[in-house]
Design an enzyme around this catalytic site. Structure first.
Site, PDB file in Angstrom:
ATOM      1  NE  ARG A  29      -3.576  59.498   3.152  1.00  0.00           N
ATOM      2  CZ  ARG A  29      -4.497  60.421   3.363  1.00  0.00           C
ATOM      3  NH1 ARG A  29      -4.150  61.698   3.382  1.00  0.00           N
ATOM      4  NH2 ARG A  29      -5.756  60.075   3.553  1.00  0.00           N
ATOM      5  CD  GLU A  44       0.576  60.364   8.880  1.00  0.00           C
ATOM      6  OE1 GLU A  44      -0.596  60.314   9.329  1.00  0.00           O
ATOM      7  OE2 GLU A  44       0.866  60.928   7.824  1.00  0.00           O
ATOM      8  CG  HIS A  64      -2.510  63.206   8.576  1.00  0.00           C
ATOM      9  ND1 HIS A  64      -2.252  61.976   8.032  1.00  0.00           N
ATOM     10  CD2 HIS A  64      -3.396  63.801   7.714  1.00  0.00           C
ATOM     11  CE1 HIS A  64      -2.922  61.812   6.908  1.00  0.00           C
ATOM     12  NE2 HIS A  64      -3.632  62.906   6.697  1.00  0.00           N
TER      13      HIS A  64
END
Length: 329
Positions: A238, A267, A286
């Site tokens: 993360r 993000e 991601h």
């Protein structure tokens, strides 16, 4: 006649996909969705929900206010591994079991890590850009420290299903693989090292652990400075565990020779972010676990766990310590 269980499914999982998952339950369950994609719609939908399939994106957050509004809530299923979008303390205090989909994308993410290692070690993206621009950077590639992956010492921070599968794949190539996690794993096919020792002896450092209050900022400037010369960082954990600024600083100082990042502090990664201009960084949106096989595994995991809850069987992969039998409110 017993009223059907009300399953509230939050975006981004598609409505037709969710309806298909629970069609076999017939009249035992009713699937609902928020009317709109905003906070007010979430708070309006929660009071009648028995089960929530949570949002793994940056949309609906089940924080303390949302948990308080969900008066009938008996179970939360996260269609992902990470649960940082949930207020686990509030859900635990309300005696609501929370489950994730642990392991569903372990192979997919591990293969991405391996592919990223090859790309960084052999400067594949850099060479591709040079050829596409009309050049022929053959000689330049030879002086960019190309290396064979099997010669690299690999350190893995976090040893859940993703970390374990990543270790197995690197070991199959002949790499020396070490790991750190809070609880040593006697069965691990890798060598346990304390965290700072692991970092100092890793040519390729892989981050594969959840974001918590304890892990936020864990791999900051001081620890990145421990890396050996020409080290590489691969982050599939993360954003925030190795903060973007710390990674940029390590690249600028030479502590890092390169990085492959699937996750970021924010993000999507903002336009103009300095990471976008780093030639020795491989950027991914991601999506390390986004394979056909992973998505099939995810659908099966969510379907099976929610079905177990409706049918009175224990659910799996509880992450907050609440008993696995779901009791209707």
């Amino acid at each position: 006649m017993t009223a059907p269980w009300r399953i509230l499914s939050l975006p981004p999982v598609g409505r037709e996909v969710v309806r298909g998952m629970f069609e076999p339950l017939g009249d035992a369950a009713e699937v609902t969705f928020p009317e709109r994609r905003d906070r007010a719609a979430l708070l309006a939908a929660l009071p009648s929900a028995d089960i929530v399939i949570a949002d793994f994106s940056r949309g609906f957050v089940l924080d303390a206010e949302a948990v308080a509004a969900a008066r009938r809530l008996a179970f939360v299923q996260m269609p992902a591994v990470g649960v940082d979008r949930l207020d686990l303390a509030a859900l635990t205090a309300a005696d609501v079991p929370v489950a994730n989909a642990a392991g569903f994308n372990a192979r997919g993410v591990a293969e991405w890590v391996l592919g990223a290692a090859f790309a960084l070690c052999r400067n594949l993206a850099w060479g591709d850009r040079g050829v596409r621009a009309g050049g022929w950077p053959q000689a330049e590639l030879a002086v960019r420290n190309p290396r064979e992956v099997h010669t690299q010492r690999v350190g893995i921070v976090g040893f859940g299903s993703i970390g374990a599968e990543t270790a197995r794949l690197f070991a199959a190539l002949g790499c020396a693989v070490s790991y750190w996690t809070r609880r040593r794993r006697p069965e691990a096919a890798a060598t346990y090292r304390e965290l700072d020792d692991l970092i100092a002896t890793s040519d390729i450092l892989v981050l594969a652990l959840p974001l918590t209050d304890e892990t936020r900022g864990m791999i900051g400037p001081e620890r990145l400075a421990l890396l050996p010369p020409n080290a590489l960082l691969i982050n599939v954990a993360r954003g925030g565990i190795a903060p973007d600024d710390a990674v940029l600083g390590a690249l600028d100082s030479g502590s890092l020779a390169g990085a492959a990042l699937d996750v970021y502090d924010r993000e999507p990664l903002p336009p103009g972010h300095p990471l976008r201009s780093q030639e020795n960084v491989l950027l991914s949106p991601h999506a390390a676990g986004s394979t056909v096989q992973s998505q099939q595994n995810l659908i099966a995991a969510v379907r099976d766990n929610v079905t177990a809850a409706v049918q009175g069987r224990d659910v799996r992969n509880i992450v907050n310590g609440v008993k696995p039998q779901v009791i209707r409110r």
